[in-house]
Write a protein that holds these residues in place. Structure first.
Motif, short mmCIF file in Angstrom:
data_model
loop_
_atom_site.label_atom_id
_atom_site.label_comp_id
_atom_site.label_asym_id
_atom_site.label_seq_id
_atom_site.Cartn_x
_atom_site.Cartn_y
_atom_site.Cartn_z
N TRP A 120 -2.64 -9.71 6.46
CA TRP A 120 -3.17 -10.11 5.15
C TRP A 120 -4.57 -9.55 4.91
N ASP A 121 -5.29 -9.25 6.00
CA ASP A 121 -6.65 -8.72 5.84
C ASP A 121 -6.65 -7.35 5.18
N ALA A 122 -5.51 -6.64 5.24
CA ALA A 122 -5.43 -5.30 4.64
C ALA A 122 -5.29 -5.37 3.12
N ARG A 123 -5.03 -6.54 2.61
CA ARG A 123 -4.76 -6.68 1.18
C ARG A 123 -6.05 -6.85 0.39
N ASP A 124 -6.14 -6.18 -0.75
CA ASP A 124 -7.20 -6.43 -1.71
C ASP A 124 -6.86 -7.72 -2.45
N PRO A 125 -7.67 -8.77 -2.35
CA PRO A 125 -7.30 -10.05 -2.95
C PRO A 125 -7.16 -10.01 -4.47
N ASP A 126 -7.69 -8.98 -5.11
CA ASP A 126 -7.57 -8.88 -6.57
C ASP A 126 -6.31 -8.14 -7.02
N VAL A 127 -5.52 -7.66 -6.06
CA VAL A 127 -4.32 -6.89 -6.38
C VAL A 127 -3.08 -7.78 -6.23
N PRO A 128 -2.19 -7.82 -7.22
CA PRO A 128 -1.02 -8.70 -7.15
C PRO A 128 -0.08 -8.34 -6.01
N VAL A 129 0.45 -9.37 -5.37
CA VAL A 129 1.49 -9.22 -4.35
C VAL A 129 2.63 -10.16 -4.71
N VAL A 175 0.63 0.35 3.03
CA VAL A 175 0.92 -0.01 1.64
C VAL A 175 -0.10 -1.01 1.12
N LEU A 176 -0.40 -2.04 1.92
CA LEU A 176 -1.36 -3.05 1.48
C LEU A 176 -2.75 -2.45 1.29
N GLU A 177 -3.12 -1.52 2.16
CA GLU A 177 -4.44 -0.90 2.07
C GLU A 177 -4.57 0.05 0.87
N ALA A 178 -3.42 0.44 0.29
CA ALA A 178 -3.46 1.37 -0.84
C ALA A 178 -4.05 0.74 -2.10
N GLY A 179 -4.13 -0.57 -2.14
CA GLY A 179 -4.78 -1.24 -3.27
C GLY A 179 -3.99 -1.23 -4.55
#
Length: 518
Positions: free
Chosen positions: A351-360, A327-331
């Motif tokens: 957390w490394d799988a997360r795009d930092p520009d995408v809201p969480v 899910v995190l890698e889906a951007g």
């Protein structure tokens, strides 16, 4: 939307007010507001004001002065008034003179050895008791004499500014504190009126205008009301189709425990139009209960979505970790709850799988918050803001007073005022609702704020019946006073459309809330 200011900033604004308006004039404005609301309470309870008796519990300082001036005004309306002085040698002198001049009675509370019998009798016989013990500068529980005095109160309490013994900043109670039926505060709301135990102890809160508005800058945080939420809630336009209204992906539940999947999907379906896709091992159960949901076996097969709700019931083992990572890698914007929070707390590499520009969005309760940060929250607003900045997320800290904090410092608080949402599975419903609002394009902070208010109202409707809430109401108090019955999350989710209708009706009947920038 109601603003809330911290004591430090309120005191600074008051000082600027006193530079232009004499302090005694401001105090008379405050006292007039207290007296007005005491008269209204007496009228509601007994049908008349004259001949009733009000007892003032008076501490040192301006808070006690406000109570004494209010007592003087009440005497002029034919109300019997007795002031019980906790600190006779430090009582506000002008207020005390005004009360005596109006014919009020004054008795000392007692000594360190205990409450005087005359004071105890005055507190027991008051048709209303005015709490003027301490104000914004107080910390900790009440001192022994004040605590003993509070124990003798028999009638309803009107608190001046805030209930004594409640922490003004956090709303916490450490020891004995006053429980008010009504709190009369001045110029603006304080944090203790909407946070923690203080929200319950404050009862109904009434803000009296004392001329403070020009000196108050932007609030420290805000309390959304139904009129705000109803103006933001997404509904289909004439040109919309199921895709343009937002598609939410749901990754929740398991084959053995499909309930989390069904409730998360239900929250999304009930919250807004558009489309919901489910991805996971509970696909058959979800499809059978919600045939409008497009159900597949994995995140990779789900298709295109605008946001994800992930975590409830996925487990904290290897399979749950794989789901969360996918899910995190889906951007796409993500709402992470329950097992997803536990996984993020225990395995920081996720957390490394997360795009930092995408809201969480993270939605922990106090225990999950402790897993994330190492300790349970005490100052819920300050600690939620710190965690939001640390993880660069919108953090929704669940509780009877739910705090939503964004990394840019914006904060919303919803004081629920009732506990009907405290039932297994209700958090799963909330996760689906937030995700669907994010998929529809709402700013994540406001997606959380809107969902929390409607979620709480839906629980109340399910428990007590669909009595209409007052237009613009914050949802912090029971709207009908009806006797409720315990509910499950399934009943809550069925009441979501009714709660949405209420908020939209409030918005259509009043000024439309400004849509926050996205």
């Amino acid at each position: 939307m109601r603003g809330v200011w911290t004591p430090e900033r309120i005191r600074a604004a008051e000082q600027r007010l006193f530079d232009t308006v004499p302090e005694p004039v401001v105090m008379r404005r405050a006292a007039n507001g207290v007296a007005l609301h005491v008269r209204r309470l007496l009228g509601r309870r007994s049908g008349r004001v004259a001949g009733r008796h009000v007892t003032l519990l008076v501490g040192a300082g301006n808070n006690g002065g406000d109570a004494l001036w209010a007592g003087a005004l009440l005497r002029r309306r034919g109300v019997g008034v007795t002031a019980v002085l906790l600190a006779p040698d430090r009582t506000h002198p002008e207020g005390l003179r005004a009360l005596r001049a109006a014919g009020g009675r004054v008795v000392p509370a007692g000594t360190e050895s205990g409450l005087a019998p005359e004071a105890a009798e005055a507190l027991r016989r008051g048709d209303v008791v005015v709490d003027g013990v301490v104000g914004l500068s107080a910390r900790g529980g009440l001192r022994p004499l004040a605590a003993e005095a509070v124990a003798h109160i028999a009638g309803p309490v009107v608190a001046v500014d805030l209930p004594s013994g409640v922490d003004p900043v956090t709303g916490a109670v450490d020891g004995v504190a006053v429980s008010a039926e009504l709190t009369v505060t001045f110029g603006c709301l304080r944090p203790c009126h909407v946070l923690g135990e203080g929200a319950r102890r404050s009862g109904r809160v009434r803000v009296v205008d004392i001329g403070l508005d020009p000196w108050l800058e932007a609030p420290d945080f805000s309390v959304p009301e139904a009129v705000d939420v109803g103006g933001l809630w997404p509904v289909p336009d004439r040109e919309d189709d199921k895709y343009t209204q937002g598609v939410l992906g749901v990754a929740a539940g398991s084959a053995s425990f499909p309930g989390a999947a069904m409730l998360t999907a239900a929250g999304a379906v009930r919250a807004a139009s558009g489309m919901v896709r489910y991805a996971g091992p509970a696909a058959d159960a979800v499809r059978e209960r919600w045939p409008e949901v497009v159900a597949t076996g994995s995140v990779g097969d789900a298709g295109r979505v605008q946001a994800w709700s992930v975590g409830p019931g996925i487990g904290t083992g290897g399979s749950g970790r794989e789901v969360l990572a996918a899910v995190l890698e889906a951007g796409r914007p993500v709402v992470a709850d329950a097992d997803a929070i536990t996984l993020l707390a225990s395995d920081t590499t996720l957390w490394d799988a997360r795009d930092p520009d995408v809201p969480v969005v993270l939605t922990p309760h106090d225990g999950e918050f402790a897993r994330l940060t190492g300790s349970a929250p005490r100052d819920r607003v300050a600690e939620a803001v710190r965690a939001a900045r640390r993880y660069d997320v919108v953090l929704l800290l669940k509780g009877n007073s739910t705090v939503v904090a964004a990394p840019d410092g914006r904060v919303l608080v919803h004081p629920c005022g009732q506990s009907w949402p405290a039932t297994a599975g209700s958090g799963d419903v909330l996760t689906g609702m937030i995700g669907k609002l994010m998929a529809a394009g709402l700013d994540p902070l406001w997606a959380c704020g809107c969902a929390v208010l409607v979620h709480a109202r839906a629980a109340e409707i399910a428990a007590t019946g669909p009595e209409p809430a007052p237009a613009g109401a914050a949802g912090a108090r029971s709207s009908s006073g009806a006797v409720g019955a315990p509910i499950g999350a399934s009943a809550l989710v069925e009441a979501v459309p009714a709660a949405v209708r209420e908020t939209r009706a409030a918005a259509l009947g009043g000024p439309r809330a400004p849509r926050p920038s996205r």
